[in-house]
Each structure stands twice: as C-alpha cells, then as structure tokens.
Design an enzyme around this catalytic site. Structure first.
Site, PDB file in Angstrom:
ATOM      1  N   ARG A 150       0.845  -1.192   0.000  1.00 45.03           N
ATOM      2  CA  ARG A 150       0.000   0.000   0.000  1.00 45.03           C
ATOM      3  C   ARG A 150       0.886   1.248   0.000  1.00 45.03           C
ATOM      4  O   ARG A 150       2.044   1.203   0.422  1.00 45.03           O
ATOM      5  CB  ARG A 150      -0.904   0.016   1.228  1.00 45.03           C
ATOM      6  CG  ARG A 150      -1.838  -1.188   1.355  1.00 45.03           C
ATOM      7  CD  ARG A 150      -2.609  -1.146   2.657  1.00 45.03           C
ATOM      8  NE  ARG A 150      -3.530  -2.269   2.789  1.00 45.03           N
ATOM      9  CZ  ARG A 150      -3.211  -3.431   3.341  1.00 45.03           C
ATOM     10  NH1 ARG A 150      -1.986  -3.623   3.828  1.00 45.03           N
ATOM     11  NH2 ARG A 150      -4.113  -4.403   3.434  1.00 45.03           N
TER      12      ARG A 150
ATOM     13  N   HIS B  79      -2.822   2.134  -5.394  1.00 44.16           N
ATOM     14  CA  HIS B  79      -3.544   0.905  -5.079  1.00 44.16           C
ATOM     15  C   HIS B  79      -3.783   0.049  -6.320  1.00 44.16           C
ATOM     16  O   HIS B  79      -3.936  -1.175  -6.212  1.00 44.16           O
ATOM     17  CB  HIS B  79      -4.870   1.223  -4.401  1.00 44.16           C
ATOM     18  CG  HIS B  79      -5.214   0.260  -3.300  1.00 44.16           C
ATOM     19  ND1 HIS B  79      -4.502   0.190  -2.119  1.00 44.16           N
ATOM     20  CD2 HIS B  79      -6.157  -0.701  -3.213  1.00 44.16           C
ATOM     21  CE1 HIS B  79      -5.008  -0.743  -1.348  1.00 44.16           C
ATOM     22  NE2 HIS B  79      -6.011  -1.311  -1.996  1.00 44.16           N
TER      23      HIS B  79
ATOM     24  N   LYS C  90      -2.139  -3.074   7.745  1.00 45.72           N
ATOM     25  CA  LYS C  90      -3.414  -2.786   8.399  1.00 45.72           C
ATOM     26  C   LYS C  90      -3.608  -3.674   9.619  1.00 45.72           C
ATOM     27  O   LYS C  90      -3.245  -4.853   9.604  1.00 45.72           O
ATOM     28  CB  LYS C  90      -4.574  -3.019   7.418  1.00 45.72           C
ATOM     29  CG  LYS C  90      -4.853  -1.860   6.487  1.00 45.72           C
ATOM     30  CD  LYS C  90      -6.134  -2.116   5.709  1.00 45.72           C
ATOM     31  CE  LYS C  90      -6.519  -0.913   4.869  1.00 45.72           C
ATOM     32  NZ  LYS C  90      -7.772  -1.168   4.115  1.00 45.72           N
TER      33      LYS C  90
ATOM     34  N   TYR D  58      -9.703 -11.534  -6.779  1.00 44.66           N
ATOM     35  CA  TYR D  58      -8.817 -11.343  -7.926  1.00 44.66           C
ATOM     36  C   TYR D  58      -8.864 -12.514  -8.908  1.00 44.66           C
ATOM     37  O   TYR D  58      -8.274 -12.438  -9.980  1.00 44.66           O
ATOM     38  CB  TYR D  58      -7.387 -11.142  -7.434  1.00 44.66           C
ATOM     39  CG  TYR D  58      -7.226  -9.880  -6.627  1.00 44.66           C
ATOM     40  CD1 TYR D  58      -7.111  -8.644  -7.254  1.00 44.66           C
ATOM     41  CD2 TYR D  58      -7.233  -9.898  -5.234  1.00 44.66           C
ATOM     42  CE1 TYR D  58      -6.986  -7.473  -6.522  1.00 44.66           C
ATOM     43  CE2 TYR D  58      -7.103  -8.731  -4.491  1.00 44.66           C
ATOM     44  CZ  TYR D  58      -6.983  -7.530  -5.139  1.00 44.66           C
ATOM     45  OH  TYR D  58      -6.869  -6.378  -4.402  1.00 44.66           O
TER      46      TYR D  58
ATOM     47  N   HIS E 131      -3.337 -10.386   3.419  1.00 44.55           N
ATOM     48  CA  HIS E 131      -4.749 -10.652   3.645  1.00 44.55           C
ATOM     49  C   HIS E 131      -4.911 -11.720   4.725  1.00 44.55           C
ATOM     50  O   HIS E 131      -4.254 -12.756   4.688  1.00 44.55           O
ATOM     51  CB  HIS E 131      -5.421 -11.156   2.360  1.00 44.55           C
ATOM     52  CG  HIS E 131      -5.545 -10.107   1.304  1.00 44.55           C
ATOM     53  ND1 HIS E 131      -5.789 -10.393  -0.019  1.00 44.55           N
ATOM     54  CD2 HIS E 131      -5.460  -8.751   1.378  1.00 44.55           C
ATOM     55  CE1 HIS E 131      -5.852  -9.278  -0.715  1.00 44.55           C
ATOM     56  NE2 HIS E 131      -5.654  -8.265   0.102  1.00 44.55           N
TER      57      HIS E 131
ATOM     58  N   ARG F 118      -1.207  -2.460  -6.496  1.00 45.70           N
ATOM     59  CA  ARG F 118      -1.497  -3.569  -5.577  1.00 45.70           C
ATOM     60  C   ARG F 118      -2.480  -4.557  -6.215  1.00 45.70           C
ATOM     61  O   ARG F 118      -2.294  -5.773  -6.140  1.00 45.70           O
ATOM     62  CB  ARG F 118      -2.059  -3.006  -4.279  1.00 45.70           C
ATOM     63  CG  ARG F 118      -2.396  -4.044  -3.208  1.00 45.70           C
ATOM     64  CD  ARG F 118      -2.764  -3.336  -1.906  1.00 45.70           C
ATOM     65  NE  ARG F 118      -3.335  -4.230  -0.921  1.00 45.70           N
ATOM     66  CZ  ARG F 118      -2.629  -4.987  -0.076  1.00 45.70           C
ATOM     67  NH1 ARG F 118      -1.309  -4.953  -0.135  1.00 45.70           N
ATOM     68  NH2 ARG F 118      -3.217  -5.772   0.802  1.00 45.70           N
TER      69      ARG F 118
END
Length: 258
Positions: free
Chosen positions: A103, A203, A129, A237, A228, A206
């Site tokens: 990110r 992004h 995150k 994806y 993730h 990413r």
C-alpha cells in the site's frame, strides 16, 4: 414523538423512490439501502416509528467483477517512464509498488532498518493494516535500484544513511500524499492512453500484483504477500474481468474444424 408517528420524509414509499429514482449502480443502491435500514431500525428502537420506514428497501443483485488492475503493458510503460524522470527516488517508489503489492502508506513508512539485503532478494519487514506484520521479498532489480538511490543520498548528504526513512524528501520521510503525487507524475509521462492513465493509482499497482499472483501462482501466495487475513479477500482477484469474458466468448470456437 409517538410510536405510531413516522416523519413524512421517511415514509417507506418516499425512501424507495429516492433510492431508485436515478439509474444508480447496484453497489451504490445497496450501500444506501444498508445505511437507511440501519437508520430505520434505530428509529423503531427510539420509538420514533412503529415500523421501519426502510422496510420496502431491497438490495440489488450484482455481478461483482475483480478489482481494477493495470495491464502488464501499462505497468511496463509506467516503469519505463519512472526511469526517465531523472529522479531515482521516484523510480524506487514505482518499482516497489509494481513488484511488492504494498500500500502507499506502507511504502511511505519504509525504514532502512526494515531492509534485509541478500545477494538476490531484499526482504522488507512491513507493519500493515491492523498492525499485522509480514515480510515481503523484492526482486534483485528493485534491491539494486534501492542501493543506487542510497548511493545518491550518500553523495548528497555526506554519509550513507543506515537508519530512518528509506525514502525522503525535503522535509524528511515521504507521506502517502507524496507517493500519490509521484504516481500521478509518472503516469502523466508514460506512453499510455488517457483512459489507462485515469486508472493509475498506488492501489492499482497492488491490484495488479494480486491479479498476476492469483493467475500465475495461487491464492495462498497472493494472500501472504498482500497481508490478507482471509482468502475470501484474495479470491476477488480470481474473478474474470469484462475483457476476459469478451475474449473467452470470441475464442469459443477458434479450434473448431471448418
């Protein structure tokens, strides 16, 4: 306010007509319906209405496509443009985004202490995150470019930096806003169309990394690299894009005998 009195502006028919009065995307309608349903439930709980004024609202079915990734051709042209800006730092930013799936905030937060330089791979320690830690490998080309950038900093600053921010500007370490600005500048200089340029964001890199990993490797590899915690997030994806579907139906009978 009595339990049988509901504000006229919040009447069910009015809410439904307001939400569906224009041609809106299913995602937009569903977000509005969810928000208004929560409001309606609160009104009932507070005694403002005997029944929720959002009771007629229904979510719309939608075929969710994959996140918008940049094509390999666009990424290649962005990398080429980054190396012609006469600014090694900008090239490092684009290279890291293109090969790590990080990110913008993670790139901006990189510190020299986070780097573990090897002969072929430079590993980077990231706090993403939710304060989740992960290690991400950068290929040799990115590691070599980082060392060239540090050589340039040494020539400019008088000594080779060993601690502190990896990427710096006039006022110290870069911010996410600066990363966005660098990406916009490189996109403007790249040999891509205006439509392609409109999709270029930090992004989007990413999304591009995630898409390539899911298609060429597997979900687990992509999830680990991106940080993730759930494979359901990464699974987005693997969905076909509109272009993929078009290509698939166009080529349905290419191998058929005449």
């Amino acid at each position: 306010m009595g339990g049988d009195r509901c504000p006229r502006r919040l009447a069910p028919a009015t809410l439904e007509s307001q939400v569906r009065s224009k041609a809106r995307k299913p995602t937009t309608v569903n977000k509005a319906a969810a928000a208004l349903s929560s409001l309606g439930a609160w009104l009932v709980e507070e005694g403002a209405c005997a029944d929720t004024p959002a009771r007629r609202l229904r979510s719309m079915g939608e075929q969710i496509g994959p996140p918008k990734a940049l094509s390999p051709t666009v990424v290649t042209r962005l990398l080429d443009a980054a190396h012609h800006t006469d600014d090694l730092r900008d090239a490092v930013v684009i290279e890291i985004l293109a090969f790590s799936g990080m990110r913008a905030s993670e790139v901006a937060a990189l510190a020299l202490e986070d780097l573990d330089v090897g002969l072929r791979t430079t590993w980077v320690q990231i706090v993403g995150k939710g304060h989740k830690h992960r290690r991400v490998p950068l290929p040799k080309r990115v590691g070599t470019l980082i060392q060239c950038y540090l050589d340039a900093r040494q020539a400019r600053e008088g000594q080779r930096p060993t601690t502190g921010p990896l990427l710096v500007g006039q006022r110290g370490g870069l911010t996410r806003t600066t990363i966005n600005r660098i990406v916009t500048k490189v996109a403007a200089a790249a040999r891509i169309t205006p439509a392609e340029r409109a999709l270029v964001t930090p992004h989007a890199f990413r999304h591009s990394v995630a898409t390539q990993l899911v298609r060429k490797r597997d979900l687990v590899t992509a999830a680990d690299l991106l940080g993730h915690s759930s494979l359901s997030t990464t699974r987005r994806y693997s969905k076909a894009s509109a272009q993929d579907l078009e290509a698939a139906v166009d080529a349905l009978y290419d191998a058929a005998e005449p």
